[in-house]
Write a protein that holds these residues in place. Structure first.
Motif, short mmCIF file in Angstrom:
data_model
loop_
_atom_site.label_atom_id
_atom_site.label_comp_id
_atom_site.label_asym_id
_atom_site.label_seq_id
_atom_site.Cartn_x
_atom_site.Cartn_y
_atom_site.Cartn_z
N VAL A 120 1.14 10.03 -4.59
CA VAL A 120 1.56 11.40 -4.03
C VAL A 120 2.33 12.05 -5.11
O VAL A 120 2.48 13.11 -5.44
CB VAL A 120 2.24 11.06 -2.72
N LEU B 246 -2.88 17.22 0.32
CA LEU B 246 -2.70 16.36 -0.38
C LEU B 246 -2.01 15.25 0.40
O LEU B 246 -2.34 14.17 0.54
CB LEU B 246 -1.71 16.59 -1.56
N LEU B 247 -0.98 15.55 1.36
CA LEU B 247 -0.52 14.48 2.16
C LEU B 247 -1.56 14.02 3.12
O LEU B 247 -1.55 12.92 3.88
CB LEU B 247 0.67 15.10 2.76
N PRO C 108 0.70 26.37 -3.35
CA PRO C 108 1.01 24.96 -3.48
C PRO C 108 1.65 24.51 -2.19
O PRO C 108 1.32 23.37 -1.97
CB PRO C 108 2.45 25.28 -4.13
N VAL C 109 1.99 25.17 -1.02
CA VAL C 109 2.65 24.76 0.12
C VAL C 109 1.16 24.31 0.96
O VAL C 109 1.17 23.03 1.43
CB VAL C 109 3.25 25.96 0.95
N LEU D 88 -1.71 23.41 -0.59
CA LEU D 88 -2.09 22.15 -1.15
C LEU D 88 -1.43 21.08 -1.06
O LEU D 88 -2.15 19.74 -0.92
CB LEU D 88 -2.18 22.42 -2.75
N THR D 89 -0.15 21.00 -0.71
CA THR D 89 0.63 19.85 -0.54
C THR D 89 0.34 19.37 0.75
O THR D 89 0.31 18.08 1.04
CB THR D 89 2.15 20.28 -0.68
N MET E 164 -3.44 24.58 -9.92
CA MET E 164 -3.00 23.66 -8.82
C MET E 164 -4.28 23.45 -7.98
O MET E 164 -4.81 22.30 -7.60
CB MET E 164 -1.78 24.09 -8.03
N GLY F 127 0.69 4.21 -2.92
CA GLY F 127 0.48 5.39 -2.45
C GLY F 127 1.62 6.55 -2.72
O GLY F 127 1.44 7.55 -2.79
N LEU G 16 10.27 24.90 -3.97
CA LEU G 16 9.19 23.76 -4.19
C LEU G 16 9.52 23.10 -5.40
O LEU G 16 9.09 21.86 -5.35
CB LEU G 16 7.81 24.70 -4.24
N MET H 266 -9.06 15.93 -8.36
CA MET H 266 -8.70 14.80 -8.00
C MET H 266 -9.76 14.29 -6.76
O MET H 266 -10.25 13.24 -6.42
CB MET H 266 -7.32 14.58 -7.42
N GLU I 179 -4.07 11.72 1.47
CA GLU I 179 -3.33 10.45 1.01
C GLU I 179 -2.61 9.55 2.19
O GLU I 179 -2.05 8.61 1.82
CB GLU I 179 -2.24 10.67 -0.04
N LEU J 39 2.22 15.71 -7.04
CA LEU J 39 3.43 16.71 -6.83
C LEU J 39 3.95 17.17 -8.17
O LEU J 39 4.28 18.34 -8.20
CB LEU J 39 4.51 16.15 -5.74
N TYR K 96 -6.70 21.12 -10.17
CA TYR K 96 -6.23 19.80 -10.28
C TYR K 96 -6.57 19.21 -8.97
O TYR K 96 -7.14 17.99 -9.13
CB TYR K 96 -4.65 19.96 -10.51
N LEU K 97 -6.29 19.75 -7.76
CA LEU K 97 -6.56 19.06 -6.79
C LEU K 97 -8.03 18.65 -6.41
O LEU K 97 -8.29 17.77 -6.05
CB LEU K 97 -5.85 19.71 -5.51
N THR L 73 -3.99 7.74 4.32
CA THR L 73 -4.40 6.14 4.50
C THR L 73 -3.60 5.17 3.72
O THR L 73 -3.53 4.15 4.08
CB THR L 73 -5.85 6.12 4.05
N TRP L 74 -3.04 5.66 2.49
CA TRP L 74 -2.00 4.60 1.74
C TRP L 74 -0.74 4.03 2.69
O TRP L 74 -0.19 3.24 2.66
CB TRP L 74 -1.40 5.35 0.71
N PHE L 75 -0.59 5.08 3.72
CA PHE L 75 0.63 4.94 4.69
C PHE L 75 0.29 4.29 5.97
O PHE L 75 0.86 4.29 7.14
CB PHE L 75 1.51 6.11 4.76
N PHE M 121 9.48 19.14 -5.24
CA PHE M 121 8.47 18.16 -5.99
C PHE M 121 9.34 17.24 -6.85
O PHE M 121 9.25 16.27 -7.06
CB PHE M 121 7.79 19.06 -6.75
N PHE N 136 1.64 19.37 -9.66
CA PHE N 136 1.75 20.67 -8.98
C PHE N 136 2.74 21.67 -9.64
O PHE N 136 2.82 22.87 -10.08
CB PHE N 136 1.89 20.63 -7.60
N SER O 129 0.71 -1.06 0.20
CA SER O 129 0.06 -0.17 0.12
C SER O 129 0.74 1.52 0.06
O SER O 129 0.41 2.18 -0.77
CB SER O 129 -0.92 -0.13 1.29
N ALA O 130 2.04 1.27 0.84
CA ALA O 130 2.66 2.57 0.89
C ALA O 130 3.43 2.82 -0.30
O ALA O 130 3.54 3.88 -0.83
CB ALA O 130 3.90 2.19 2.13
#
Lengths: 152, 112
Positions: A94, B101-102, B94-95, B97-98, B15, A90, A131, B22, B105, A98, B18-19, B107-109, A135, A101, A86-87
């Motif tokens: 991500v 985003l993290l 973007p900061v 949004l990032t 940006m 995932g 940034l 998604m 996301e 990124l 886009y987010l 739950t993947w981890f 990215f 972006f 999963s990681a």
């Protein structure tokens, strides 16, 4: 053919990493004449001269990534999902967001880094390149590790 | 042409949209790519055994069109109004949004 494109994607990504890292380090950790060593010379570059190369390399890397992405989706990703990694899956999710972006950030990056540099936008310029660097590094590292798990 | 407004506007709107595309999937997904067959489908069809579908290309297209529209609109914003907009939004967005985003996301981890 897909393997060739994937290798090209990786090679352009390495060139892009070098260029964007040079630019970021040059503005965040400026060279001092008292440091004539390897690290000093790495930072002693004219940061703005990298801008167009970074944009072109980014677009090439991104386009090649978009071409090989479907192969990843039905190959490597399915393999990792079957192993319940999963990681890893995932991490790619991500990564794709990124780098998207970063793609969106390109016009602003180009505008604030075009020459002659506007001294009023020095901090905006520094943070945008930071940034972009984060990215791009994140995208590269994830792609590299996932390719080690299962190549396209 | 006043690029000082158009370029940052494009970037920020790209940006965000886009987010949003998604995060709000499938509400803003225009088309789907089926990598097994190489076919493109409008909307988000049930591909059955022909799946999985890829939506990333659609999210990028939506974001690009929105960014282009936003950039064009920004060209017509009066100069005195445009100057009052802080250019730092181009990196603050973007900061943020990032970070979002993290968070979505995570739950993947294995993070709940």
């Amino acid at each position: 053919m897909m393997t060739f494109l994937f290798v090209m994607h990786g090679l352009f990504a390495i060139a892009l990493l070098g260029a964007v890292t040079h630019q970021a380090v040059a503005v965040w950790w400026p060279y001092k004449a008292s440091e004539p060593n390897f690290l000093g010379r790495f930072r002693a570059v004219k940061a703005a001269s990298y801008t167009n190369a970074i944009i072109i390399l980014f677009l090439l890397t991104f386009a090649l990534g978009a071409v090989v992405y479907p192969s990843y989706r039905i190959g490597a990703r399915v393999f990792m999902e079957n192993l319940r990694m999963s990681a890893a899956v995932g991490s790619f999710e991500v990564k794709e967001h990124l780098v998207s972006f970063a793609l969106g950030l390109l016009p602003a990056y180009w505008y604030f880094w075009r020459q002659p540099l506007d001294p009023d936008h020095q901090w905006t310029r520094k943070i945008i390149v930071l940034l972009m660097t984060l990215f791009i590094w994140a995208g590269f590292m994830v792609g590299h590790v996932l390719n080690n798990i299962r190549g396209v | 042409m006043n690029l000082s407004r158009a370029c940052p506007a494009f970037s920020v709107i790209f940006m965000i949209v886009y987010l949003a595309s998604m995060f709000l999937h499938p509400n803003l997904t225009i088309f789907t790519f089926a990598p097994r067959s190489g076919d493109w489908h409008m909307g988000v069809p049930d591909l059955g055994r022909g799946g999985p579908g890829m939506f990333w290309f659609s999210w990028l297209t939506t974001a690009f069109l929105a960014g282009l529209g936003g950039g064009l609109v920004a060209l017509f914003v009066p100069q005195d109004v445009g100057k009052k907009v802080w250019t730092g939004w181009v990196w603050v967005v973007p900061v943020l949004l990032t970070a979002f985003l993290l968070y979505i996301e995570r739950t993947w981890f294995g993070i709940k």
